[in-house]
Scaffold this motif. Structure first.
Motif, PDB file in Angstrom:
ATOM      1  N   GLU A  42      -2.979  -0.993  -5.141  1.00 13.30           N
ATOM      2  CA  GLU A  42      -3.028  -1.039  -6.616  1.00 13.30           C
ATOM      3  C   GLU A  42      -4.147  -1.519  -7.106  1.00 13.30           C
ATOM      4  O   GLU A  42      -5.369  -1.830  -6.273  1.00 13.30           O
ATOM      5  N   ASP A  43      -4.602  -1.366  -8.231  1.00 22.86           N
ATOM      6  CA  ASP A  43      -5.759  -1.613  -9.005  1.00 22.86           C
ATOM      7  C   ASP A  43      -5.912  -3.284  -9.274  1.00 22.86           C
ATOM      8  O   ASP A  43      -5.828  -3.316 -10.501  1.00 22.86           O
ATOM      9  N   VAL A  44      -6.417  -3.830  -8.410  1.00 21.41           N
ATOM     10  CA  VAL A  44      -6.303  -5.488  -8.717  1.00 21.41           C
ATOM     11  C   VAL A  44      -7.761  -5.734  -9.609  1.00 21.41           C
ATOM     12  O   VAL A  44      -7.466  -6.609 -10.292  1.00 21.41           O
ATOM     13  N   ALA A  45      -8.447  -4.656  -9.416  1.00 28.12           N
ATOM     14  CA  ALA A  45      -9.818  -5.043 -10.049  1.00 28.12           C
ATOM     15  C   ALA A  45      -9.781  -4.852 -11.560  1.00 28.12           C
ATOM     16  O   ALA A  45     -10.587  -5.363 -12.377  1.00 28.12           O
ATOM     17  N   ASN A  46      -9.054  -3.744 -11.766  1.00 28.34           N
ATOM     18  CA  ASN A  46      -9.032  -3.542 -13.323  1.00 28.34           C
ATOM     19  C   ASN A  46      -7.350  -3.456 -13.571  1.00 28.34           C
ATOM     20  O   ASN A  46      -6.737  -2.492 -13.721  1.00 28.34           O
ATOM     21  N   PRO A  47      -6.902  -4.606 -13.689  1.00 25.23           N
ATOM     22  CA  PRO A  47      -5.292  -4.703 -14.002  1.00 25.23           C
ATOM     23  C   PRO A  47      -5.213  -4.116 -15.427  1.00 25.23           C
ATOM     24  O   PRO A  47      -5.775  -4.082 -16.228  1.00 25.23           O
ATOM     25  N   ALA A  48      -3.822  -3.287 -15.456  1.00 27.18           N
ATOM     26  CA  ALA A  48      -3.479  -2.621 -16.771  1.00 27.18           C
ATOM     27  C   ALA A  48      -3.467  -3.660 -17.665  1.00 27.18           C
ATOM     28  O   ALA A  48      -2.757  -4.777 -17.518  1.00 27.18           O
ATOM     29  N   PRO A  49      -3.388  -3.405 -19.064  1.00 20.04           N
ATOM     30  CA  PRO A  49      -3.367  -4.359 -19.892  1.00 20.04           C
ATOM     31  C   PRO A  49      -1.679  -4.247 -20.347  1.00 20.04           C
ATOM     32  O   PRO A  49      -1.131  -3.424 -20.118  1.00 20.04           O
ATOM     33  N   ASP A  50      -1.214  -5.323 -20.775  1.00 17.96           N
ATOM     34  CA  ASP A  50       0.122  -5.327 -21.279  1.00 17.96           C
ATOM     35  C   ASP A  50       0.628  -4.201 -22.240  1.00 17.96           C
ATOM     36  O   ASP A  50      -0.340  -4.089 -23.172  1.00 17.96           O
TER      37      ASP A  50
ATOM     38  N   GLN B 288       5.399  -4.374  -2.942  1.00 16.74           N
ATOM     39  CA  GLN B 288       6.104  -4.366  -1.474  1.00 16.74           C
ATOM     40  C   GLN B 288       4.948  -3.434  -0.769  1.00 16.74           C
ATOM     41  O   GLN B 288       4.637  -3.995   0.705  1.00 16.74           O
ATOM     42  N   ALA B 289       4.680  -2.435  -1.113  1.00 15.61           N
ATOM     43  CA  ALA B 289       3.753  -1.696  -0.232  1.00 15.61           C
ATOM     44  C   ALA B 289       2.782  -2.096   0.210  1.00 15.61           C
ATOM     45  O   ALA B 289       2.117  -2.044   1.141  1.00 15.61           O
ATOM     46  N   THR B 290       1.909  -2.985  -0.782  1.00 16.55           N
ATOM     47  CA  THR B 290       0.728  -4.006  -0.471  1.00 16.55           C
ATOM     48  C   THR B 290       1.049  -4.903   0.476  1.00 16.55           C
ATOM     49  O   THR B 290       0.302  -5.023   1.301  1.00 16.55           O
ATOM     50  N   ARG B 291       2.088  -5.415   0.350  1.00 20.37           N
ATOM     51  CA  ARG B 291       2.472  -6.433   1.529  1.00 20.37           C
ATOM     52  C   ARG B 291       2.870  -5.900   2.622  1.00 20.37           C
ATOM     53  O   ARG B 291       2.190  -6.325   3.546  1.00 20.37           O
ATOM     54  N   LEU B 292       3.483  -4.737   2.782  1.00 16.99           N
ATOM     55  CA  LEU B 292       3.785  -4.022   4.067  1.00 16.99           C
ATOM     56  C   LEU B 292       2.182  -3.715   4.647  1.00 16.99           C
ATOM     57  O   LEU B 292       2.146  -3.673   6.121  1.00 16.99           O
TER      58      LEU B 292
END
Lengths: 154, 161
Positions: A83-91, A5-9
């Motif tokens: 957010e860290d879109v370039a290095n998404p956290a592993p599941d 939500q923060a990113t979209r805002l």
């Protein structure tokens, strides 16, 4: 892909403010229409301010204004503040089984495309897309009402 | 294939003109490409001009931008039909602008000129393909209104087991 939500805002705020960089808007004015908490939005704007994308103008009639270069700042630049879109956290549940590795490859492919897309879209391009989609929506509405008029007349 | 690089705003220079390439432009085209890629391929550009600048001129467009007689850049496009099952559409496969002429609208003017020729030929879709890490050119094409198309490009290494 789903953005927090923060990113979209942050993206909404940057787009609203970048439409007219000479104009300053109060937090409440930016929040208007998005049904969002002013407190949450203020926090987001502070982060954007620290990144040099917006500037707080104090005093009567104060608010925020866009201070970035709309042709140079990309959607990725804004997203990566939150957010860290370039290095998404592993599941969390991932163990390195062959199936998990295979799934990881496919997910990485999707992420690479997403990042390339975000990096290639500037704020200026986003504003053009907004304008085009608004014009299309208006044209569609007008066609719809013309069709309705002709039905009413027939 | 030449790599597109122009980033531009709408051009305001009345002297800028876009015209079909001529044989005498090819040295400048080749020189520009060599300066950018670091690889001189004059024979390739002469062959490309022969194919795209002289044949099937109703479907192939090799355009040059110039101002007061000075070469500024070029763009190449072609109408291709039923490739991968797709109905006829315009493909932009090369666009390049001299480094000192960038950000002046030359790339945009070339892009629009190519679009006009495709439209005049009855084409209503423009496509291109480029490396996804070529952020500069991706940004340029997106600023012109291009979005992801319906195709997905796939590949595999043939030496994989």
């Amino acid at each position: 892909m789903r953005l927090q939500q923060a990113t979209r805002l942050a993206l909404y705020s940057v787009l609203v403010l970048a439409r007219d960089p000479t104009r300053q808007l109060a937090v409440a004015e930016i929040a208007d229409g998005y049904d969002i908490s002013i407190h949450h939005l203020a926090k987001v704007l502070r982060t954007l301010g620290r990144a040099g994308l917006v500037e707080a103008v104090r005093g009567v009639g104060g608010g925020y204004r866009f201070t970035g270069n709309a042709k140079r700042v990309t959607v990725f630049d804004v997203i990566s503040l939150f957010e860290d879109v370039a290095n998404p956290a592993p599941d969390d549940h991932d163990v390195l089984t062959p199936a998990a590795r295979a799934l990881g490859l496919i997910l990485a492919e999707i992420d690479e495309h997403a990042v390339a897309t975000f990096r290639s879209v500037s704020i200026s391009t986003m504003l053009k897309i907004i304008e085009r989609t608004s014009q299309r929506a208006t044209a569609d509405r007008s066609k719809g009402s013309e069709a309705q008029d002709s039905l009413d007349l027939s | 294939m030449a790599v597109a690089r122009a980033l531009a705003s709408p051009h305001e220079d009345a002297a800028l003109s876009i015209r079909p390439a001529r044989a005498e432009d090819i040295a400048a085209v080749s020189e520009l490409d060599a300066a950018i890629t670091g690889l001189a391929k004059p024979a390739y550009w002469r062959d490309l001009f022969e194919r795209y600048g002289t044949r099937r001129q109703d479907q192939r467009f090799f355009l040059v931008a110039e101002s007061d007689g000075e070469f500024l850049g070029f763009a190449i496009g072609e109408i291709r039909a039923w490739e991968f099952g797709a109905p006829p559409c315009g493909w932009l496969f090369a666009i390049d602008v001299k480094p000192d002429a960038r950000l002046t609208g030359v790339g945009t003017a070339l892009f629009h000129a190519l679009c006009e020729r495709f439209r005049a030929a009855g084409i209503d879709k423009l496509r291109t393909m480029l490396a996804r890490d070529n952020h500069l050119m991706l940004s340029f094409f997106r600023s012109q209104g291009m979005m992801a198309g319906p195709s997905i490009q796939l590949e595999m290494a043939l030496d994989d087991p």
